[in-house]
Design a protein around this motif. Structure first.
Motif, PDB file in Angstrom:
ATOM      1  N   GLN A  17       0.824  -1.213   0.000  1.00 26.27           N
ATOM      2  CA  GLN A  17       0.000   0.000   0.000  1.00 26.27           C
ATOM      3  C   GLN A  17       0.859   1.265   0.000  1.00 26.27           C
ATOM      4  O   GLN A  17       0.500   2.267  -0.628  1.00 26.27           O
ATOM      5  CB  GLN A  17      -0.953   0.005   1.205  1.00 26.27           C
ATOM      6  CG  GLN A  17      -2.014  -1.083   1.161  1.00 26.27           C
ATOM      7  CD  GLN A  17      -2.956  -0.948  -0.033  1.00 26.27           C
ATOM      8  OE1 GLN A  17      -3.156   0.148  -0.572  1.00 26.27           O
ATOM      9  NE2 GLN A  17      -3.531  -2.061  -0.463  1.00 26.27           N
ATOM     10  N   ALA A  18       1.977   1.226   0.692  1.00 23.36           N
ATOM     11  CA  ALA A  18       2.883   2.381   0.693  1.00 23.36           C
ATOM     12  C   ALA A  18       3.412   2.626  -0.717  1.00 23.36           C
ATOM     13  O   ALA A  18       3.516   3.771  -1.166  1.00 23.36           O
ATOM     14  CB  ALA A  18       4.026   2.156   1.674  1.00 23.36           C
ATOM     15  N   ALA A  19       3.696   1.537  -1.425  1.00 24.69           N
ATOM     16  CA  ALA A  19       4.185   1.651  -2.802  1.00 24.69           C
ATOM     17  C   ALA A  19       3.143   2.326  -3.691  1.00 24.69           C
ATOM     18  O   ALA A  19       3.475   3.186  -4.511  1.00 24.69           O
ATOM     19  CB  ALA A  19       4.540   0.266  -3.352  1.00 24.69           C
ATOM     20  N   ARG A  20       1.894   1.974  -3.502  1.00 21.83           N
ATOM     21  CA  ARG A  20       0.814   2.572  -4.306  1.00 21.83           C
ATOM     22  C   ARG A  20       0.763   4.086  -4.140  1.00 21.83           C
ATOM     23  O   ARG A  20       0.329   4.804  -5.031  1.00 21.83           O
ATOM     24  CB  ARG A  20      -0.541   1.989  -3.894  1.00 21.83           C
ATOM     25  CG  ARG A  20      -0.775   0.577  -4.394  1.00 21.83           C
ATOM     26  CD  ARG A  20      -2.180   0.090  -4.039  1.00 21.83           C
ATOM     27  NE  ARG A  20      -3.200   0.957  -4.620  1.00 21.83           N
ATOM     28  CZ  ARG A  20      -4.360   1.255  -4.042  1.00 21.83           C
ATOM     29  NH1 ARG A  20      -4.648   0.769  -2.857  1.00 21.83           N
ATOM     30  NH2 ARG A  20      -5.228   2.032  -4.641  1.00 21.83           N
ATOM     31  N   HIS A  21       1.170   4.544  -2.944  1.00 23.34           N
ATOM     32  CA  HIS A  21       1.145   5.984  -2.677  1.00 23.34           C
ATOM     33  C   HIS A  21       2.529   6.612  -2.769  1.00 23.34           C
ATOM     34  O   HIS A  21       2.711   7.754  -2.341  1.00 23.34           O
ATOM     35  CB  HIS A  21       0.537   6.251  -1.299  1.00 23.34           C
ATOM     36  CG  HIS A  21      -0.905   5.849  -1.223  1.00 23.34           C
ATOM     37  ND1 HIS A  21      -1.918   6.626  -1.708  1.00 23.34           N
ATOM     38  CD2 HIS A  21      -1.493   4.713  -0.758  1.00 23.34           C
ATOM     39  CE1 HIS A  21      -3.079   6.000  -1.532  1.00 23.34           C
ATOM     40  NE2 HIS A  21      -2.851   4.847  -0.960  1.00 23.34           N
ATOM     41  N   ASN A  22       3.474   5.821  -3.274  1.00 19.11           N
ATOM     42  CA  ASN A  22       4.822   6.347  -3.439  1.00 19.11           C
ATOM     43  C   ASN A  22       5.427   6.858  -2.146  1.00 19.11           C
ATOM     44  O   ASN A  22       6.072   7.900  -2.109  1.00 19.11           O
ATOM     45  CB  ASN A  22       4.788   7.514  -4.436  1.00 19.11           C
ATOM     46  CG  ASN A  22       5.640   7.186  -5.623  1.00 19.11           C
ATOM     47  OD1 ASN A  22       6.777   6.742  -5.454  1.00 19.11           O
ATOM     48  ND2 ASN A  22       5.081   7.367  -6.804  1.00 19.11           N
ATOM     49  N   ARG A  23       5.172   6.117  -1.074  1.00 21.01           N
ATOM     50  CA  ARG A  23       5.649   6.565   0.222  1.00 21.01           C
ATOM     51  C   ARG A  23       6.498   5.474   0.870  1.00 21.01           C
ATOM     52  O   ARG A  23       6.449   4.324   0.465  1.00 21.01           O
ATOM     53  CB  ARG A  23       4.472   6.814   1.182  1.00 21.01           C
ATOM     54  CG  ARG A  23       3.400   7.707   0.711  1.00 21.01           C
ATOM     55  CD  ARG A  23       2.406   7.949   1.836  1.00 21.01           C
ATOM     56  NE  ARG A  23       3.062   8.526   3.014  1.00 21.01           N
ATOM     57  CZ  ARG A  23       2.732   8.248   4.278  1.00 21.01           C
ATOM     58  NH1 ARG A  23       1.759   7.409   4.553  1.00 21.01           N
ATOM     59  NH2 ARG A  23       3.386   8.795   5.278  1.00 21.01           N
ATOM     60  N   ILE A  24       7.211   5.870   1.902  1.00 19.29           N
ATOM     61  CA  ILE A  24       7.836   4.901   2.795  1.00 19.29           C
ATOM     62  C   ILE A  24       7.148   5.044   4.142  1.00 19.29           C
ATOM     63  O   ILE A  24       7.082   6.149   4.697  1.00 19.29           O
ATOM     64  CB  ILE A  24       9.346   5.142   2.923  1.00 19.29           C
ATOM     65  CG1 ILE A  24      10.018   4.837   1.579  1.00 19.29           C
ATOM     66  CG2 ILE A  24       9.942   4.281   4.036  1.00 19.29           C
ATOM     67  CD1 ILE A  24      11.475   5.189   1.519  1.00 19.29           C
ATOM     68  N   ILE A  25       6.574   3.963   4.635  1.00 19.60           N
ATOM     69  CA  ILE A  25       5.897   4.008   5.926  1.00 19.60           C
ATOM     70  C   ILE A  25       6.816   3.378   6.969  1.00 19.60           C
ATOM     71  O   ILE A  25       7.357   2.288   6.769  1.00 19.60           O
ATOM     72  CB  ILE A  25       4.529   3.287   5.869  1.00 19.60           C
ATOM     73  CG1 ILE A  25       3.597   4.025   4.893  1.00 19.60           C
ATOM     74  CG2 ILE A  25       3.907   3.212   7.268  1.00 19.60           C
ATOM     75  CD1 ILE A  25       2.230   3.387   4.719  1.00 19.60           C
ATOM     76  N   ARG A  26       6.989   4.109   8.067  1.00 17.19           N
ATOM     77  CA  ARG A  26       7.806   3.599   9.158  1.00 17.19           C
ATOM     78  C   ARG A  26       6.965   2.645   9.989  1.00 17.19           C
ATOM     79  O   ARG A  26       5.802   2.929  10.267  1.00 17.19           O
ATOM     80  CB  ARG A  26       8.274   4.783   9.997  1.00 17.19           C
ATOM     81  CG  ARG A  26       9.352   4.451  10.983  1.00 17.19           C
ATOM     82  CD  ARG A  26       9.905   5.716  11.578  1.00 17.19           C
ATOM     83  NE  ARG A  26       9.051   6.189  12.645  1.00 17.19           N
ATOM     84  CZ  ARG A  26       9.336   7.238  13.427  1.00 17.19           C
ATOM     85  NH1 ARG A  26      10.445   7.928  13.238  1.00 17.19           N
ATOM     86  NH2 ARG A  26       8.530   7.590  14.389  1.00 17.19           N
ATOM     87  N   VAL A  27       7.547   1.520  10.356  1.00 15.34           N
ATOM     88  CA  VAL A  27       6.786   0.556  11.163  1.00 15.34           C
ATOM     89  C   VAL A  27       7.616   0.072  12.350  1.00 15.34           C
ATOM     90  O   VAL A  27       8.845   0.102  12.334  1.00 15.34           O
ATOM     91  CB  VAL A  27       6.340  -0.688  10.337  1.00 15.34           C
ATOM     92  CG1 VAL A  27       5.522  -0.279   9.125  1.00 15.34           C
ATOM     93  CG2 VAL A  27       7.525  -1.557   9.934  1.00 15.34           C
TER      94      VAL A  27
END
Ligand SMILES: *Cc1c(COP(=O)(O)O)cnc(C)c1O
Length: 223
Positions: free
Chosen positions: A100-110
């Motif tokens: 899902q992060a890829a779809r929004h061109n983001r990097i999500i911290r987890v």
């Protein structure tokens, strides 16, 4: 005593390098706005629906942390804006966050949630499971996810020795995971400690605490 005052009093007692996550679940947006106006920028929510409803009503500068149980099929609703997901409790969820992060061109911290408390209802990887997955490199490298540390809750008990024991186990696991190459230098966050046990958590090396009741409703009945 108001939210701003409680927040400032709490912050005054914390070491500078500790991140305070204001846990605002069940609180109205007005309460969050008060905390924001008092300088708070990091907020934690534990329900997707509630977070998605509040986020557009509050300033964009807020860093939203998701801290509750998360179903894979709901990641898509928070992926456009969530800053950190603290409650990754399966590899399946980790994959979905990356997707899902890829779809929004983001990097999500987890953060990886680790189950150490005695209550069976709490989510997360077991300590041994987490250790093994880390050693095997099974958490993988995801282009759109930054695995930044661990999150955990201790058993809800008056027995401070038990709480201290659990936080110490997590501290050891955290230090061990840090040495594994899967995480690299980005592995730096140990999120443990809530209103009733954050002092013990800080003594055990926590650098991120998640506080709700002590900021928003100190007179509330224990849950
Ligand atoms: C609710 C919650 C907190 C905050 O708990 P308080 O006792 O209100 O400070 C912290 N972490 C998680 C995961 C929570 O769900």
């Amino acid at each position: 005593m108001g939210i701003a005052l409680r927040l400032n009093q709490l912050k005054a007692t914390l070491p500078q390098d500790v991140t305070l996550v204001a846990v605002s679940k069940f609180q109205p947006v007005e309460a969050l706005q008060q905390a924001y106006d008092a300088g708070q920028r990091v907020f934690g929510e534990s329900r997707v629906q509630e977070l998605v409803a509040k986020q557009p009503l509050l300033p964009a500068a807020i860093e939203w942390h998701f801290i509750g149980p998360l179903q894979s099929n709901k990641v898509k609703y928070i992926a456009p804006f969530v800053h950190t997901i603290q409650s990754i409790d399966s590899l399946k969820l980790l994959h979905e966050v990356d997707r899902q992060a890829a779809r929004h061109n983001r990097i999500i911290r987890v953060l990886l949630e680790v189950h150490v408390a005695q209550e069976t209802s709490k989510h997360g990887f077991g300590i041994d499971e987490c250790r093994e997955l880390a050693a095997k490199g099974s958490f993988g490298t995801f282009p759109h996810v930054e695995i930044a540390g661990l999150m955990a809750m201790a058993t809800y008990t008056e027995n401070t020795q038990q709480v201290q024991h659990e936080f110490t186990l997590l501290q050891h696991l955290f230090n061990e995971c840090k040495t594994h190459s899967f995480a690299g230098l980005s592995f730096r966050i140990l999120s443990m400690g809530m209103s009733n046990d954050y002092q013990i958590a800080l003594a055990c090396g926590s650098n991120t605490i998640r506080i709700g009741t002590a900021i928003f409703s100190p007179a509330a009945e224990p849950q």
